[in-house]
Design a protein around this motif. Structure first.
Motif, PDB file in Angstrom:
ATOM      1  N   TRP A  92       0.842  -1.199   0.000  1.00 37.85           N
ATOM      2  CA  TRP A  92       0.000   0.000   0.000  1.00 37.85           C
ATOM      3  C   TRP A  92       0.873   1.243   0.000  1.00 37.85           C
ATOM      4  CZ3 TRP A  92      -4.161  -2.336  -1.249  1.00 37.85           C
ATOM      5  CH2 TRP A  92      -4.457  -3.587  -0.713  1.00 37.85           C
ATOM      6  N   ASP A  93       0.249   2.361  -0.303  1.00 37.42           N
ATOM      7  CA  ASP A  93       1.007   3.603  -0.462  1.00 37.42           C
ATOM      8  C   ASP A  93       1.219   4.289   0.895  1.00 37.42           C
ATOM      9  OD1 ASP A  93       2.405   5.398  -1.887  1.00 37.42           O
ATOM     10  OD2 ASP A  93       0.677   6.468  -2.716  1.00 37.42           O
ATOM     11  N   SER A 127       4.716   6.418  -3.231  1.00 35.53           N
ATOM     12  CA  SER A 127       4.562   6.594  -4.672  1.00 35.53           C
ATOM     13  C   SER A 127       5.189   7.898  -5.158  1.00 35.53           C
ATOM     14  CB  SER A 127       3.081   6.554  -5.051  1.00 35.53           C
ATOM     15  OG  SER A 127       2.393   7.582  -4.374  1.00 35.53           O
TER      16      SER A 127
ATOM     17  N   HIS B 250     -11.340   0.789  -0.393  1.00 39.12           N
ATOM     18  CA  HIS B 250     -10.674   1.680  -1.339  1.00 39.12           C
ATOM     19  C   HIS B 250     -10.961   3.147  -0.995  1.00 39.12           C
ATOM     20  CE1 HIS B 250      -8.336   1.937  -4.954  1.00 39.12           C
ATOM     21  NE2 HIS B 250      -9.087   2.948  -5.311  1.00 39.12           N
ATOM     22  N   TRP B 307     -12.179   0.757 -12.632  1.00 34.97           N
ATOM     23  CA  TRP B 307     -11.205   1.830 -12.423  1.00 34.97           C
ATOM     24  C   TRP B 307      -9.997   1.315 -11.637  1.00 34.97           C
ATOM     25  CZ3 TRP B 307     -10.376   4.871  -7.704  1.00 34.97           C
ATOM     26  CH2 TRP B 307      -9.480   5.920  -7.894  1.00 34.97           C
ATOM     27  N   ILE B 308     -10.270   0.579 -10.540  1.00 33.20           N
ATOM     28  CA  ILE B 308      -9.161   0.071  -9.725  1.00 33.20           C
ATOM     29  C   ILE B 308      -8.341  -0.921 -10.552  1.00 33.20           C
ATOM     30  CG2 ILE B 308      -8.501  -1.168  -7.614  1.00 33.20           C
ATOM     31  CD1 ILE B 308     -11.172  -0.313  -6.394  1.00 33.20           C
ATOM     32  N   SER B 310      -7.906  -1.030 -13.732  1.00 30.65           N
ATOM     33  CA  SER B 310      -7.070  -0.375 -14.745  1.00 30.65           C
ATOM     34  C   SER B 310      -5.875   0.326 -14.104  1.00 30.65           C
ATOM     35  CB  SER B 310      -7.898   0.621 -15.560  1.00 30.65           C
ATOM     36  OG  SER B 310      -8.339   1.652 -14.715  1.00 30.65           O
ATOM     37  N   ARG B 311      -6.009   0.734 -12.830  1.00 30.44           N
ATOM     38  CA  ARG B 311      -4.881   1.382 -12.152  1.00 30.44           C
ATOM     39  C   ARG B 311      -3.853   0.367 -11.678  1.00 30.44           C
ATOM     40  NH1 ARG B 311      -6.288   4.903  -7.294  1.00 30.44           N
ATOM     41  NH2 ARG B 311      -4.119   5.460  -7.427  1.00 30.44           N
ATOM     42  N   HIS B 312      -4.329  -0.836 -11.327  1.00 33.57           N
ATOM     43  CA  HIS B 312      -3.420  -1.808 -10.724  1.00 33.57           C
ATOM     44  C   HIS B 312      -3.126  -2.971 -11.642  1.00 33.57           C
ATOM     45  CE1 HIS B 312      -3.405  -0.088  -6.662  1.00 33.57           C
ATOM     46  NE2 HIS B 312      -4.607   0.329  -6.986  1.00 33.57           N
ATOM     47  N   HIS B 313      -3.383  -2.797 -12.962  1.00 31.38           N
ATOM     48  CA  HIS B 313      -3.192  -3.935 -13.856  1.00 31.38           C
ATOM     49  C   HIS B 313      -1.731  -4.360 -13.864  1.00 31.38           C
ATOM     50  CE1 HIS B 313      -1.102  -2.104 -17.341  1.00 31.38           C
ATOM     51  NE2 HIS B 313      -1.559  -1.012 -16.804  1.00 31.38           N
ATOM     52  N   GLU B 314      -1.520  -5.623 -14.165  1.00 30.74           N
ATOM     53  CA  GLU B 314      -0.148  -6.137 -14.089  1.00 30.74           C
ATOM     54  C   GLU B 314       0.503  -6.164 -15.474  1.00 30.74           C
ATOM     55  OE1 GLU B 314      -0.813  -9.199 -10.435  1.00 30.74           O
ATOM     56  OE2 GLU B 314      -1.219  -9.808 -12.460  1.00 30.74           O
TER      57      GLU B 314
END
Lengths: 230, 314
Positions: A92-93, A127, B250, B307-308, B310-314
């Motif tokens: 986590w950030d 980050s 989140h 949304w999450i 797409s932000r955390h895709h590997e």
């Protein structure tokens, strides 16, 4: 001489029946720093992880402060052993300050943060830090969790990787300070100046100890070629 | 630090305010009715939504902490499906006895949720995000198929099970039927909150956590069992409701930061608020054909999930 803080006798480690470490004998005392060098795949990280109690060994034994590591609970071990992995991560950030709260000694953490010149970034999330700054935060945590270094053990896997010159020098200085205060420090490294700053160097190749001695005796041109440093 | 306690305090006040509005809002209009009879009817529903949402928020936050994965959610990882399958098996095999001993429904839900959680760890744990989620999706589909087969074979419990699959059980809540699940939700939530510091250490990776003195396997076992208990008890109250356990942690991380000792309680409050709002809006916007809380949370949750992801895709 006092009892060793770390003692390995005929240590062998296997992964999926393949030998990774073979017949390692090693003693590290309070006030001693040992750089573990060798080419990629030599077993440096495996040795450090074994000493941290993270992977089982197939044969031999590891004694930490005179007691077999198999008979020491993780909680007891954590009171006198600190381990920094090669690529430390955080899921986590967290902010830099959050890391301080994870340490048992937040004041000491802030002391190291300040020495790594990050005291202006206590409120910054990871980050927003560079790779080297993030590594410095993890190093500050590893340096601070044990409190008083006397009779403590610090295991650092490639501590200067991703660090700039000044911060790499600070790591070498920190190792010197820890050993002078009575800790035993083991680090794996490909960074020759860091290895030279340690009191002893152990050379691993294909899971076996090739040589062990003072930096002046060990760092010959052939050996530098073997460990892949240019 | 004081700000963080302030945010949690505000969250609590908002929940109380929205709960009062939800108690007054119904298909008959706004108000508590003559002699407060509507209040007595709506109280179990509102209580069930708040407590189930609280448990789901904390359960989702814990599952994300355990797997170190922002996409983990008891709904997406099949835990709800397992709980519902457990309930279906109990209803099919217990007959009328189940309705006289409603505690057995909670036990069956817990057994189903635990089984799926254990399978999730054995098959999908320790790998990538994709592996975990795909394993969860597979287990969820398997459990849903089992529940549908039972609903098809046993007509006496068909309607109840189908409304459970669509997350529409809040309307069935009575004070006597929600007592057991509410007790279990609260107990699981409190025990999960105690794990906050361990989850913070686990954020640094299992190996570092172990060298910090954590018994990682024990923390993981306890977390998985307690999350299964929270999800199972919430399923008994609401039915299958995805995304609350995903969205709430989140949002909490955005508002209060990722430290679990603050994030988990706030995730619980946000989960409670989400489910309460979803249920209240679902029955107020279309009074003649009320929408289930699960449908409302999916409407909100699906875009957030994308949304999450797409932000955390590997």
């Amino acid at each position: 001489m006092s009892n060793p803080l770390i003692q390995c006798r005929q240590l062998s480690v296997e992964q999926q029946s393949s030998p990774i470490l073979n017949d390692i004998n090693l003693e590290v005392f309070s006030g001693q720093s040992l750089a573990i060098v060798g080419p990629n795949g030599a077993g440096k990280t495996t040795l450090l992880r074994s000493l941290a109690g993270l992977i089982p060994h197939a044969r031999g034994e590891i004694n930490i402060r005179g007691k077999n590591i198999l008979n020491i609970s993780p909680k007891t071990l954590s009171e006198f052993l600190s381990y920094l992995p090669q690529n430390p991560t955080c899921a986590w950030d967290f902010t830099v300050r959050d890391f301080g709260e994870l340490s048992m000694h937040p004041d000491l953490f802030e002391h190291w943060i300040s020495r790594f010149k990050l005291n202006g970034k206590l409120g910054s999330p990871l980050s927003q830090l560079s790779g080297g700054e993030r590594k410095s935060v993890h190093l500050s945590l590893a340096f601070s969790v044990l409190g008083n270094p006397l009779q403590k053990i610090l295991l650092l896997d490639e501590p200067t990787a991703a660090l700039d010159h000044d911060r790499a020098l600070l790591v070498a200085l920190a190792i010197k300070e820890f050993t002078e205060a009575g800790a035993a420090v083991l680090c794996t490294t490909h960074d020759l100046p860091l290895a030279q700053s340690c009191k002893e160097i152990l050379v691993l190749d294909a899971g076996r100890v090739i040589k062990k001695g003072s930096p002046n005796d060990i760092l010959t041109a052939d050996l530098i070629k073997l460990i892949g440093n240019k | 630090m004081r700000n963080k306690f302030g945010i949690i305090g505000w969250g609590f006040l908002i929940i109380v305010s929205v709960a009062l509005i939800a108690l007054a809002q119904g298909s008959a209009g706004f108000g508590w009715g003559k002699d407060y009879e509507l209040l007595a009817l709506r109280l179990p529903r509102v209580l069930a939504a708040v407590v189930a949402g609280f448990a789901l928020g904390i359960g989702g936050g814990t599952q994300q902490g355990l797997f170190r994965n922002p996409l983990a959610d008891p709904g997406l990882t099949g835990v709800f499906g397992g709980a519902l399958l457990g309930i279906a098996i109990m209803m099919a095999s217990g007959g009328t006895w189940v309705w006289e001993n409603t505690w057995a429904i909670s036990v069956a839900a817990f057994a189903g949720a635990s089984l799926i959680s254990i399978l999730l760890v054995i098959v999908g744990g320790g790998g990538s995000t994709s592996k975990l989620l795909l394993t969860g999706l597979g287990l969820n589909a398997f459990a849903a198929a089992g529940t549908l087969i039972i609903a098809n074979l046993f007509s006496s419990s068909r309607d109840v099970l189908l409304s459970g699959i669509t997350g529409d059980w809040l309307g069935l809540a009575t004070l006597s039927s929600i007592m057991w699940p509410i007790g279990l939700c609260l107990a699981a939530s409190i025990l999960l909150l105690v794990q906050a510091r361990a989850l913070d250490q686990l954020s640094l990776g299992e190996e570092v956590a172990q060298t910090r003195g954590l018994d990682v396997n024990s923390i993981r076992r306890r977390g998985i069992i307690l999350t299964a208990l929270a999800a199972a008890a919430a399923t008994c109250l609401v039915g299958q409701v995805a995304f609350v356990g995903l969205i709430a942690p989140h949002c909490a991380r955005i508002l209060i930061g990722p430290r679990h000792k603050f994030m988990l309680p706030l995730a619980g409050l946000i989960g409670a608020l989400l489910l309460l709002l979803a249920d209240t809006l679902g029955r107020s916007l279309w009074p003649q054909t009320p929408l289930s809380a699960a449908a409302m949370t999916a409407l909100l949750g699906a875009p957030v999930f994308i949304w999450i992801a797409s932000r955390h895709h590997e």
